[in-house]
Design a protein around this motif. Structure first.
Motif, PDB file in Angstrom:
ATOM      1  N   VAL A 223       0.861  -1.176   0.000  1.00 18.32           N
ATOM      2  CA  VAL A 223       0.000   0.000   0.000  1.00 18.32           C
ATOM      3  C   VAL A 223       0.902   1.232   0.000  1.00 18.32           C
ATOM      4  N   LYS A 224       0.731   2.088  -0.981  1.00 23.15           N
ATOM      5  CA  LYS A 224       1.593   3.260  -1.123  1.00 23.15           C
ATOM      6  C   LYS A 224       0.780   4.550  -1.035  1.00 23.15           C
ATOM      7  N   ARG A 225       1.407   5.579  -0.487  1.00 17.91           N
ATOM      8  CA  ARG A 225       0.807   6.906  -0.493  1.00 17.91           C
ATOM      9  C   ARG A 225       0.688   7.386  -1.936  1.00 17.91           C
ATOM     10  N   CYS A 226      -0.451   7.966  -2.277  1.00 20.38           N
ATOM     11  CA  CYS A 226      -0.633   8.462  -3.636  1.00 20.38           C
ATOM     12  C   CYS A 226      -1.489   9.717  -3.595  1.00 20.38           C
ATOM     13  N   MET A 227      -1.029  10.749  -4.270  1.00 18.82           N
ATOM     14  CA  MET A 227      -1.745  12.022  -4.322  1.00 18.82           C
ATOM     15  C   MET A 227      -1.569  12.632  -5.708  1.00 18.82           C
ATOM     16  N   TRP A 228      -2.619  13.289  -6.183  1.00 15.84           N
ATOM     17  CA  TRP A 228      -2.506  14.034  -7.432  1.00 15.84           C
ATOM     18  C   TRP A 228      -3.525  15.167  -7.426  1.00 15.84           C
ATOM     19  N   GLY A 229      -3.378  16.092  -8.376  1.00 14.66           N
ATOM     20  CA  GLY A 229      -4.320  17.201  -8.432  1.00 14.66           C
ATOM     21  C   GLY A 229      -3.854  18.299  -9.351  1.00 14.66           C
ATOM     22  N   ASP A 230      -4.626  19.375  -9.381  1.00 20.21           N
ATOM     23  CA  ASP A 230      -4.279  20.534 -10.202  1.00 20.21           C
ATOM     24  C   ASP A 230      -3.122  21.292  -9.547  1.00 20.21           C
ATOM     25  N   ASN A 231      -1.996  21.302 -10.219  1.00 22.36           N
ATOM     26  CA  ASN A 231      -0.814  22.061  -9.799  1.00 22.36           C
ATOM     27  C   ASN A 231      -0.203  21.518  -8.509  1.00 22.36           C
ATOM     28  N   ARG A 232      -0.138  22.306  -7.427  1.00 23.17           N
ATOM     29  CA  ARG A 232       0.556  21.874  -6.213  1.00 23.17           C
ATOM     30  C   ARG A 232      -0.297  20.868  -5.450  1.00 23.17           C
ATOM     31  N   LEU A 233       0.370  20.160  -4.542  1.00 24.65           N
ATOM     32  CA  LEU A 233      -0.301  19.194  -3.691  1.00 24.65           C
ATOM     33  C   LEU A 233      -0.340  19.714  -2.257  1.00 24.65           C
ATOM     34  N   PRO A 234      -1.373  19.382  -1.481  1.00 22.28           N
ATOM     35  CA  PRO A 234      -1.465  19.896  -0.108  1.00 22.28           C
ATOM     36  C   PRO A 234      -0.374  19.370   0.810  1.00 22.28           C
ATOM     37  N   PHE A 235       0.101  18.137   0.576  1.00 15.08           N
ATOM     38  CA  PHE A 235       1.170  17.551   1.386  1.00 15.08           C
ATOM     39  C   PHE A 235       2.396  17.401   0.494  1.00 15.08           C
ATOM     40  N   ARG A 236       3.452  18.172   0.767  1.00 12.81           N
ATOM     41  CA  ARG A 236       4.591  18.250  -0.144  1.00 12.81           C
ATOM     42  C   ARG A 236       5.827  17.536   0.378  1.00 12.81           C
ATOM     43  N   PHE A 237       5.868  17.261   1.690  1.00 12.36           N
ATOM     44  CA  PHE A 237       7.053  16.638   2.293  1.00 12.36           C
ATOM     45  C   PHE A 237       8.284  17.449   1.880  1.00 12.36           C
ATOM     46  N   ASP A 238       9.365  16.772   1.488  1.00 13.31           N
ATOM     47  CA  ASP A 238      10.520  17.504   0.965  1.00 13.31           C
ATOM     48  C   ASP A 238      10.629  17.305  -0.536  1.00 13.31           C
ATOM     49  N   PHE A 239       9.535  16.857  -1.145  1.00 10.54           N
ATOM     50  CA  PHE A 239       9.526  16.595  -2.590  1.00 10.54           C
ATOM     51  C   PHE A 239       9.456  17.898  -3.382  1.00 10.54           C
ATOM     52  N   ASP A 240       8.445  18.719  -3.084  1.00  5.93           N
ATOM     53  CA  ASP A 240       8.253  19.995  -3.765  1.00  5.93           C
ATOM     54  C   ASP A 240       8.859  21.093  -2.894  1.00  5.93           C
ATOM     55  N   ILE A 241       9.983  21.633  -3.322  1.00  3.34           N
ATOM     56  CA  ILE A 241      10.695  22.622  -2.523  1.00  3.34           C
ATOM     57  C   ILE A 241      10.598  24.019  -3.131  1.00  3.34           C
ATOM     58  N   GLY A 242       9.669  24.191  -4.067  1.00  2.45           N
ATOM     59  CA  GLY A 242       9.503  25.495  -4.698  1.00  2.45           C
ATOM     60  C   GLY A 242       8.872  26.503  -3.763  1.00  2.45           C
ATOM     61  N   ALA A 243       9.180  27.776  -3.975  1.00  4.74           N
ATOM     62  CA  ALA A 243       8.575  28.846  -3.176  1.00  4.74           C
ATOM     63  C   ALA A 243       7.226  29.225  -3.764  1.00  4.74           C
ATOM     64  N   GLY A 244       7.211  29.630  -5.042  1.00  6.72           N
ATOM     65  CA  GLY A 244       5.974  30.055  -5.673  1.00  6.72           C
ATOM     66  C   GLY A 244       5.334  28.993  -6.537  1.00  6.72           C
ATOM     67  N   GLU A 245       6.142  28.137  -7.139  1.00  8.26           N
ATOM     68  CA  GLU A 245       5.618  27.106  -8.020  1.00  8.26           C
ATOM     69  C   GLU A 245       6.373  25.802  -7.781  1.00  8.26           C
ATOM     70  N   ILE A 246       5.892  24.729  -8.407  1.00  7.27           N
ATOM     71  CA  ILE A 246       6.486  23.408  -8.171  1.00  7.27           C
ATOM     72  C   ILE A 246       7.959  23.385  -8.577  1.00  7.27           C
ATOM     73  N   ARG A 247       8.782  22.896  -7.662  1.00  7.57           N
ATOM     74  CA  ARG A 247      10.182  22.617  -7.986  1.00  7.57           C
ATOM     75  C   ARG A 247      10.550  21.309  -7.308  1.00  7.57           C
ATOM     76  N   VAL A 248      10.889  20.320  -8.106  1.00 12.48           N
ATOM     77  CA  VAL A 248      11.152  18.977  -7.598  1.00 12.48           C
ATOM     78  C   VAL A 248      12.537  18.912  -6.974  1.00 12.48           C
ATOM     79  N   ASN A 249      12.592  18.434  -5.744  1.00 14.71           N
ATOM     80  CA  ASN A 249      13.870  18.227  -5.052  1.00 14.71           C
ATOM     81  C   ASN A 249      14.752  17.302  -5.884  1.00 14.71           C
ATOM     82  N   SER A 250      16.000  17.665  -6.059  1.00 14.98           N
ATOM     83  CA  SER A 250      16.911  16.893  -6.917  1.00 14.98           C
ATOM     84  C   SER A 250      17.077  15.447  -6.458  1.00 14.98           C
TER      85      SER A 250
END
Length: 307
Positions: free
Chosen positions: A245-272
């Motif tokens: 069983v895996k965590r799964c989330m999707w949606g329009d643009n940003r996600l409510p739970f970002r963890f350290d995956f999305d590190i963008g300030a204003g828009e999505i930026r994927v952690n390297s």
């Protein structure tokens, strides 16, 4: 003086009892270590916000926390409109559940993006336009998912739980509608890597004066920092190995739970640390084919539709 003293004692006692009542009815989500926090804006209105630094990778399912985040709390001005929806006096626009994306002021036919598992693999999810309302609260939906090169068909249900009308507090903060729904989407079990998605859908909408009974998708701020809407937060469970069983989330643009995956300030930026060819394509816009009509209005199409 004795009378004044008695009044003072009664006031103190009432205040203490109110405090004890509040403590006994405190939302169990509200702890110092919870990622869900309560704040007040400049006008004194309360609201939830998510502390992504407090999220736990060991926790697979965040759907219950997301539902709490979506639910209005004391101090907010709102009306529960669920009954109006059940009675047919309020409805979602026909394409409310359809996936699309944006290019400038234009929308175009496309899947939306999400994350799967603790390694935050890119999952693309596409909903067709033919969502069918099967009873007063349930929509039958179908679509496709893609992870790397693996594509699966799915069908399932989106069941409305609550619809809230949240009222404006000033001219800069217009009122809006919150939609909370359960979803259960079953991929085709004969296809490779298939399973079941379950969780909570949260969406934001608005109505217009000429159609006050129709809730439209609120994409008015789709170019703004932090925009997110029609977010699906839950899990994916494998058919072949149900223990997976895996965590799964999707949606329009940003996600409510970002963890350290999305590190963008204003828009999505994927952690390297989570970089992949799939996320590179997304970040570099390589999925899109930008078309410049003679009118000069830019629009985008998907280069290789897989749905």
């Amino acid at each position: 003086m004795a009378t004044l003293y008695k009044i003072l004692i009664l006031c103190v006692g009432f205040a203490l009892s109110c405090n004890l009542w509040a403590q006994s009815h405190r939302n169990p989500m509200q702890t110092d270590i919870s990622p869900l926090k309560i704040e007040r804006d400049a006008l004194g209105a309360v609201y939830y916000w998510i502390d992504n630094n407090a999220l736990d990778l060991d926790r697979v399912d965040y759907s219950d926390l997301y539902e709490t985040y979506l639910t209005p709390i004391d101090g907010q001005l709102f009306e529960d409109c669920t009954r109006l929806f059940i009675e047919g006096k309020l409805r979602l626009e026909p394409t409310f559940l359809k996936t699309y994306s944006y290019w400038g002021s234009h929308t175009y036919d496309a899947p939306v993006n999400g994350v799967l598992g603790n390694d935050f693999k890119r999952i693309e999810v596409y909903f067709y336009t033919d969502a069918l309302k099967t009873d007063s609260v349930t929509y039958s939906v179908r679509g496709r998912t893609k992870v790397k090169k693996n594509i699966c068909d799915f069908s399932g249900e989106v069941k409305i739980k609550k619809i809230y009308h949240v009222f404006e507090r000033d001219t800069d903060s217009p009122d809006y509608y919150k939609i909370i729904a359960d979803y259960s989407l079953r991929e085709d079990s004969v296809q490779k890597g298939s399973g079941v998605f379950r969780g909570i859908l949260g969406a934001y909408g608005y109505v217009t004066d000429d159609a006050p009974e129709v809730i439209k998708v609120d994409n008015t701020d789709q170019d703004g920092d932090g925009y997110m809407n029609r977010s699906y937060v839950g899990t994916w469970q494998s058919y072949k190995t149900p223990a997976i069983v895996k965590r799964c989330m999707w949606g329009d643009n940003r996600l409510p739970f970002r963890f350290d995956f999305d590190i963008g300030a204003g828009e999505i930026r994927v952690n390297s640390k989570y970089a992949s060819p799939e996320w590179d394509r997304f970040m570099e816009g390589k999925d899109l084919d930008v078309v410049e009509p003679e009118s000069g209005d830019s629009r985008a199409t998907y280069k290789d539709p897989w749905w």
